[in-house]
Motif scaffolding. Structure first.
Motif, short mmCIF file in Angstrom:
data_model
loop_
_atom_site.label_atom_id
_atom_site.label_comp_id
_atom_site.label_asym_id
_atom_site.label_seq_id
_atom_site.Cartn_x
_atom_site.Cartn_y
_atom_site.Cartn_z
N HIS A 18 0.88 -1.44 -0.15
CA HIS A 18 0.41 -0.23 0.03
C HIS A 18 0.82 1.34 0.20
O HIS A 18 1.89 0.92 0.20
CB HIS A 18 -0.94 0.49 0.97
CG HIS A 18 -0.32 0.05 2.49
ND1 HIS A 18 0.03 0.50 3.00
CD2 HIS A 18 -0.45 -1.23 3.52
CE1 HIS A 18 0.85 0.15 4.32
NE2 HIS A 18 0.50 -0.09 4.67
N GLY A 20 1.38 3.22 2.11
CA GLY A 20 2.40 3.48 3.51
C GLY A 20 3.76 2.87 3.65
O GLY A 20 5.00 3.54 3.37
N ASN A 21 3.30 1.05 3.17
CA ASN A 21 4.51 1.14 2.30
C ASN A 21 5.44 1.38 1.38
O ASN A 21 7.23 2.23 1.87
CB ASN A 21 4.47 -0.48 1.96
CG ASN A 21 3.03 -1.45 3.06
OD1 ASN A 21 2.49 -1.94 2.48
ND2 ASN A 21 3.45 -0.95 4.16
N GLY A 24 5.95 5.48 2.95
CA GLY A 24 7.44 4.69 4.20
C GLY A 24 8.33 3.95 4.09
O GLY A 24 9.31 4.30 5.19
N ALA A 25 8.82 3.43 2.97
CA ALA A 25 9.59 2.03 3.32
C ALA A 25 10.23 2.42 1.67
O ALA A 25 11.52 2.27 1.65
CB ALA A 25 9.69 0.71 3.54
N PRO A 188 6.97 10.03 4.95
CA PRO A 188 5.47 10.14 5.01
C PRO A 188 6.16 9.77 6.13
O PRO A 188 5.61 8.31 5.68
CB PRO A 188 4.89 10.85 4.47
CG PRO A 188 6.20 9.92 3.24
CD PRO A 188 7.23 9.86 3.17
N LYS A 189 4.47 9.54 7.50
CA LYS A 189 4.00 8.24 8.27
C LYS A 189 2.71 8.72 7.51
O LYS A 189 1.50 9.59 7.32
CB LYS A 189 3.51 8.32 9.38
CG LYS A 189 2.73 7.86 9.93
CD LYS A 189 3.12 7.89 11.99
CE LYS A 189 1.71 6.81 12.29
NZ LYS A 189 1.07 7.24 13.48
N VAL A 190 1.70 7.70 6.50
CA VAL A 190 0.40 7.54 5.82
C VAL A 190 -0.43 6.99 6.91
O VAL A 190 -0.39 6.21 6.99
CB VAL A 190 0.74 7.05 4.70
CG1 VAL A 190 -0.38 7.46 4.06
CG2 VAL A 190 2.15 7.55 3.73
N LYS A 199 -2.99 5.19 11.19
CA LYS A 199 -1.76 4.51 9.88
C LYS A 199 -2.56 3.91 9.35
O LYS A 199 -3.36 2.40 9.45
CB LYS A 199 -0.36 4.64 10.41
CG LYS A 199 -0.32 3.21 10.64
CD LYS A 199 0.61 2.67 10.98
CE LYS A 199 1.23 1.24 10.52
NZ LYS A 199 2.41 0.18 10.69
N MET A 200 -1.98 3.95 7.88
CA MET A 200 -2.27 3.12 7.10
C MET A 200 -1.91 1.44 7.22
O MET A 200 -0.87 1.76 7.38
CB MET A 200 -2.03 3.72 5.51
CG MET A 200 -2.78 3.00 4.03
SD MET A 200 -1.72 3.97 1.80
CE MET A 200 -3.55 5.01 2.16
N SER A 201 -2.33 0.54 6.82
CA SER A 201 -1.94 -0.52 7.30
C SER A 201 -3.22 -1.18 6.47
O SER A 201 -4.78 -1.36 6.80
CB SER A 201 -1.89 -0.33 8.62
OG SER A 201 -1.65 -1.87 9.17
N LYS A 202 -2.09 -2.27 6.38
CA LYS A 202 -3.46 -4.13 5.82
C LYS A 202 -4.15 -4.53 7.41
O LYS A 202 -5.61 -5.17 6.70
CB LYS A 202 -2.54 -4.85 5.41
CG LYS A 202 -2.02 -4.36 4.04
CD LYS A 202 -0.69 -5.82 3.24
CE LYS A 202 0.28 -5.91 4.16
NZ LYS A 202 1.37 -4.69 4.02
P1 ADP Z 1 1.07 -2.76 7.21
O1 ADP Z 1 0.79 -2.25 8.93
O2 ADP Z 1 -0.02 -2.87 6.07
O3 ADP Z 1 1.24 -4.76 7.65
P2 ADP Z 1 3.64 -3.79 7.15
O4 ADP Z 1 3.89 -3.86 9.02
O5 ADP Z 1 3.84 -4.63 7.02
O6 ADP Z 1 2.69 -2.82 6.91
O7 ADP Z 1 4.63 -2.40 7.07
C1 ADP Z 1 6.35 -2.86 6.09
C2 ADP Z 1 6.78 -1.60 5.57
O8 ADP Z 1 5.89 -0.38 5.65
C3 ADP Z 1 7.80 -1.36 7.10
O9 ADP Z 1 9.14 -0.73 6.60
C4 ADP Z 1 6.77 0.31 7.95
O10 ADP Z 1 8.22 1.06 8.29
C5 ADP Z 1 6.91 0.89 6.24
N1 ADP Z 1 4.52 1.23 6.70
C6 ADP Z 1 3.86 0.85 7.25
N2 ADP Z 1 2.79 1.51 6.64
C7 ADP Z 1 3.04 2.66 6.50
C8 ADP Z 1 2.81 3.84 6.54
N3 ADP Z 1 1.40 3.89 6.99
N4 ADP Z 1 3.13 5.15 6.27
C9 ADP Z 1 4.04 4.71 6.70
N5 ADP Z 1 5.24 4.20 6.34
C10 ADP Z 1 4.39 2.92 6.71
#
Ligand code: ADP
Length: 337
Positions: A18, A20-21, A24-25, A188-190, A199-202
């Protein structure tokens, strides 16, 4: 000629990539390839530490590799953790240089083990979940990485890696491992567009993340329905939702639009619909080539698989060398069959 420093980072194959990934990475990883010798691990052993679907793991691994290459990671910099058994071997050795107490104090262990106990009928907390920072230390030290790009959430784990390496050096009476350093980059922290307070997260579910490879129409729809203000006054400062839209616009490269809307905001005349339109445009423009590249890669899966097999093999040679030296140092037999 000065040698390039090395960078290592890993990502778990747990599903879609996504924004965020990416912001952010992974985008940072793409850029780091210009300056450093980079190795990026798809860490499937780590993906087994939380409850997971055995039928999906292998596909997720290939899908993540495809996604990484589609956004600009060089295939020769990618390895798959389970193709390099030395990771687990060094992980075991490192277990003996790490205290149990330190592992139980890891914030992520506390967080994740409480998630497991809340959601499952019968809470199953694997020993792997407790132990995975040790395997992560092995992932890093096996390539003697100089730098590890870390976010705040991973700082404690890097500290543990340094502790293990230091204890190892003390025990063997030699500064064998050079302690790795954190590489901080402004990322950025999305936030979730559906609920900007998180936070944006799966893990929060599909509406809480925007897939980098989503159809154009879906990206537009998700941005259009992004939560902006709960109240209607812009004078009380910027809400998290609007801030998130600005942050996405900037990250996606919409510099002019960003400046324009920021000015509107300062004047109290920001129109959310216009901002959203420009955010969606910037995201669609950014991601279109990624989708094209992914389609190309999927049309020739065999070639990518061969490339990854080859790169894992090349990268494995470095891991083998380290494990051979480590076994010598810790007093294990080094017999060659
Ligand atoms: P998820 O929360 O969707 O399972 P992961 O924990 O697997 O994502 O994160 C994989 C990488 O992406 C990590 O390095 C994490 O810091 C980065 N990351 C995940 N979500 C975000 C976000 N919302 N904003 C910025 N970086 C993020």
């Amino acid at each position: 000629m000065s040698e390039r420093k090395s960078v290592l980072s890993c990502i778990q194959p747990t599903g879609d990539m996504h924004l965020g990934n990416y912001f952010g990475a992974v985008k940072n990883w793409v850029d780091l390839q210009e300056t450093y010798n980079c190795v990026y691990g798809v860490v499937d052993y780590h993906a087994m530490t939380m409850p997971y679907n055995v039928k999906k793991l292998r596909n997720n691994t290939w899908d993540l590799i495809t996604n990484m290459v589609a956004v600009g990671i060089e295939p020769q910099n990618i390895f798959v953790q389970s193709l390099i058994p030395e990771h687990a071997e060094l992980g075991w050795i490192f277990n003996c240089f790490c205290s149990y107490g330190q592992l139980t104090r890891m914030t992520q262990f506390k967080d994740k083990s409480s998630q497991v106990s809340e959601s499952g009928k019968e809470a199953f907390i694997s020993a792997g979940l407790l132990d995975y920072p040790v395997l992560q230390a092995a992932d890093i030290m096996i390539y003697k990485a100089d730098y590890v790009p870390v976010g705040k959430d991973q700082e404690q784990h890097l500290e543990l890696t340094r502790d293990i390496a230091q204890r190892f050096n003390n025990q063997v009476g030699k500064e064998y491992f050079v302690l790795p350093e954190a590489l901080y980059t402004e990322v950025p922290k999305v936030r979730s567009t559906a609920d900007p307070s998180r936070k944006m997260s799966k893990s929060a579910g599909e509406k809480h993340y925007i897939n980098v490879f989503a159809e154009e129409s879906r990206i537009r729809k998700q941005i259009k329905s992004a939560v902006t203000d709960t109240g209607d006054s812009q004078s009380e400062g910027m809400s998290e939702g609007v801030e998130n839209l600005f942050s996405l616009l900037k990250a996606a490269g919409g510099t002019d639009a960003y400046a324009h809307h920021m000015e509107q905001f300062s004047n109290g005349g920001l129109r959310y619909a216009d901002l959203k339109h420009d955010v969606a445009e910037a995201l669609v423009d950014l991601t279109a080539p990624f989708k094209e590249k992914k389609a190309e890669l999927n049309a020739n899966k065999k070639e990518l698989k061969n490339q990854i097999k080859q790169s894992s093999w090349e990268i494995r040679k470095r891991a083998q060398q380290t494990v051979k030296e480590v076994k010598d140092l810790v007093g294990l037999l080094n017999v060659r069959f």
